[in-house]
Design a protein around this motif. Structure first.
Motif, short mmCIF file in Angstrom:
data_model
loop_
_atom_site.label_atom_id
_atom_site.label_comp_id
_atom_site.label_asym_id
_atom_site.label_seq_id
_atom_site.Cartn_x
_atom_site.Cartn_y
_atom_site.Cartn_z
N ALA A 1 -11.01 -1.28 -18.17
CA ALA A 1 -9.70 -1.49 -18.59
C ALA A 1 -9.05 -3.00 -18.79
O ALA A 1 -7.86 -3.16 -19.09
N GLY A 2 -9.96 -3.87 -18.58
CA GLY A 2 -9.83 -5.26 -18.69
C GLY A 2 -8.68 -5.77 -17.85
O GLY A 2 -7.85 -6.65 -17.91
N LEU A 3 -8.90 -5.03 -16.54
CA LEU A 3 -7.81 -5.55 -15.37
C LEU A 3 -8.07 -7.09 -14.76
O LEU A 3 -7.15 -7.84 -14.37
N GLY A 4 -9.53 -6.98 -14.67
CA GLY A 4 -9.83 -8.32 -13.65
C GLY A 4 -9.98 -7.92 -12.21
O GLY A 4 -9.33 -6.95 -11.86
N VAL A 5 -10.69 -8.46 -11.34
CA VAL A 5 -10.68 -8.34 -9.94
C VAL A 5 -9.41 -8.12 -9.06
O VAL A 5 -9.21 -7.36 -8.44
N GLY A 6 -8.65 -9.22 -9.59
CA GLY A 6 -7.38 -9.53 -8.91
C GLY A 6 -6.37 -8.37 -9.08
O GLY A 6 -5.88 -7.54 -8.00
N ARG A 7 -5.99 -7.95 -10.44
CA ARG A 7 -5.20 -6.99 -10.58
C ARG A 7 -5.81 -5.62 -10.13
O ARG A 7 -5.18 -4.72 -9.60
N ALA A 8 -7.18 -5.31 -10.28
CA ALA A 8 -7.93 -4.22 -9.93
C ALA A 8 -7.58 -3.77 -8.32
O ALA A 8 -7.24 -2.86 -7.72
N PHE A 9 -7.61 -5.09 -7.68
CA PHE A 9 -7.48 -4.82 -6.03
C PHE A 9 -6.01 -4.74 -5.81
O PHE A 9 -5.69 -3.87 -4.81
N GLY A 10 -5.17 -5.02 -6.77
CA GLY A 10 -3.78 -4.89 -6.35
C GLY A 10 -3.54 -3.48 -6.42
O GLY A 10 -2.60 -2.79 -5.70
N PHE A 11 -4.02 -2.81 -7.55
CA PHE A 11 -3.85 -1.32 -7.65
C PHE A 11 -4.45 -0.51 -6.25
O PHE A 11 -3.73 0.53 -5.98
N VAL A 12 -5.60 -0.90 -5.95
CA VAL A 12 -6.05 -0.16 -4.72
C VAL A 12 -5.59 -0.45 -3.36
O VAL A 12 -5.98 0.34 -2.27
N ALA A 13 -4.89 -1.69 -3.24
CA ALA A 13 -4.57 -2.13 -2.30
C ALA A 13 -3.51 -1.07 -1.57
O ALA A 13 -3.76 -0.99 -0.22
N PRO A 14 -2.45 -0.52 -1.99
CA PRO A 14 -1.64 0.37 -1.22
C PRO A 14 -2.68 1.36 -0.57
O PRO A 14 -2.29 1.72 0.49
N ALA A 15 -3.75 2.01 -1.40
CA ALA A 15 -4.47 3.15 -0.87
C ALA A 15 -5.14 2.52 0.59
O ALA A 15 -5.30 3.20 1.50
N PHE A 16 -5.90 1.07 0.38
CA PHE A 16 -6.51 0.62 1.49
C PHE A 16 -5.68 0.45 2.75
O PHE A 16 -5.78 0.57 3.76
N LEU A 17 -4.39 0.15 2.47
CA LEU A 17 -3.19 -0.06 3.59
C LEU A 17 -3.11 1.41 4.25
O LEU A 17 -2.95 1.18 5.34
N LEU A 18 -2.95 2.45 3.50
CA LEU A 18 -2.59 3.60 4.16
C LEU A 18 -3.87 3.87 4.90
O LEU A 18 -3.60 4.66 5.85
N ILE A 19 -5.09 3.92 4.37
CA ILE A 19 -6.17 4.28 4.95
C ILE A 19 -6.35 3.49 6.40
O ILE A 19 -6.72 3.95 7.46
N GLY A 20 -6.01 2.19 6.26
CA GLY A 20 -6.21 1.44 7.41
C GLY A 20 -5.07 1.65 8.42
O GLY A 20 -5.42 1.73 9.64
N ALA A 21 -4.03 2.03 8.24
CA ALA A 21 -2.91 2.41 8.90
C ALA A 21 -3.02 3.78 9.71
O ALA A 21 -2.62 3.83 11.02
#
Length: 302
Positions: free
Chosen positions: A18-38
């Motif tokens: 997708a050509g997102l790069g690591v930073g933007r890719a992490f930004g997309f999955v960060a909400p899911a990680f936050l929900l899993i953590g919470a």
């Protein structure tokens, strides 16, 4: 000799398609990680912490709990009521999931595969309705069905005055949960049976194979993985199901008190949050062990 630029055999180099790069890719999955953590990681860690304290719902321990180490776990291993809850949970899982939902779900799927589409859709709709209805609604209907005075079951059998939920609590729970959860097994097996080659079924019929021989030698080898997956899922769901509380509240005299109901009674009625958290963690470990056994069986099958 393999060139330096050739990829290692058996491995595919990762590509940023997708050509997102690591930073933007992490930004997309960060909400899911936050929900899993919470909602998963933090409650699990909090449960582990509470389980090694004497934390209570009220009193001094509610304000300033103390670390008690593994005493809650030792208490659980020597608690006759906890042993009773474990045994009743195994009965509940074996009767309503491994046997009840599995057998009834496969039977319905096997019968429905050759019925007319209209009949099949009607049956599937009614079975799914039992699955998607809220547990409280279903429990209320079954309490009315088993009711001692004016209950439907007593009316059908002519056994007026029989208190089914008091005299046969575990049998009632097994029937209730089998009826409520069969839809998932039926739909899964309906999908699995479509993978069985019709030519093999026809060949078995032509050589005079009986129905059991056809199931054993033709059908089950093709759906073995589906049977394993279905058994694992419905067993875990049933072992952690709180619906029995809605029918019997664990009574009478702890005769239908499965582990989730026991945890609730200890935590909210007994006020022992530390002890109930320790039992919850033991239940979590049991679920993980069952899942690991399932994964091992899948790898061995592969």
């Amino acid at each position: 000799m393999t060139s330096a630029s050739a990829p290692v055999r058996g491995r595919t180099p990762a590509r940023d398609v997708a050509g997102l790069g690591v930073g933007r890719a992490f930004g997309f999955v960060a909400p899911a990680f936050l929900l899993i953590g919470a909602f998963l990681i933090f409650p699990a860690l909090w449960t582990i912490y509470i389980g090694i304290t004497n934390y209570r719902l009220t009193g001094v321990e509610a304000v300033s709990p103390s670390i008690v180490g593994l005493s809650n776990y030792t208490k659980a291993l020597n608690d006759a009521l906890f042993h009773n809850a474990l045994w009743l949970t195994m009965v509940f899982v074996l009767g309503s999931a491994i046997i009840g939902q599995n057998v009834l779900g496969f039977t319905l799927a096997w019968i429905m595969r050759r019925t007319r589409p209209a009949v099949r859709r009607t049956v599937e709709a009614f079975v799914l309705l039992a699955w998607i209805l809220p547990s409280t609604v279903v429990a209320y209907l079954w309490v009315a069905f088993f009711d001692r005075d004016g209950g439907t079951l007593n009316g059908l059998l002519g056994t007026q005055g029989t208190a089914w939920l008091i005299d046969y609590p575990m049998a009632c729970l097994v029937v209730f949960n089998t009826w409520r959860g069969t839809a998932f097994s039926m739909m899964l097996y309906s999908s699995a049976l479509q993978a069985v080659p019709p030519s093999q079924l026809e060949s078995a019929r032509m050589v005079g194979a009986s129905g059991w021989q056809t199931l054993r030698d033709v059908v089950f080898p093709h759906i073995r993985g589906h049977v394993l997956t279905n058994t694992l899922l419905i067993s875990l769901w049933t072992a952690n199901d709180f619906s029995p509380f809605l029918l019997t509240k664990g009574g009478p005299n702890h005769e239908s008190e499965t582990v989730p109901v026991y945890i609730y009674n200890v935590a909210l009625q007994g006020g022992e949050l530390g002890y109930s958290s320790a039992i919850s963690f033991l239940l979590l470990i049991a679920n993980l062990l069952v899942s690991l056994v399932y994964l091992r069986l899948l790898r061995r099958r592969s």
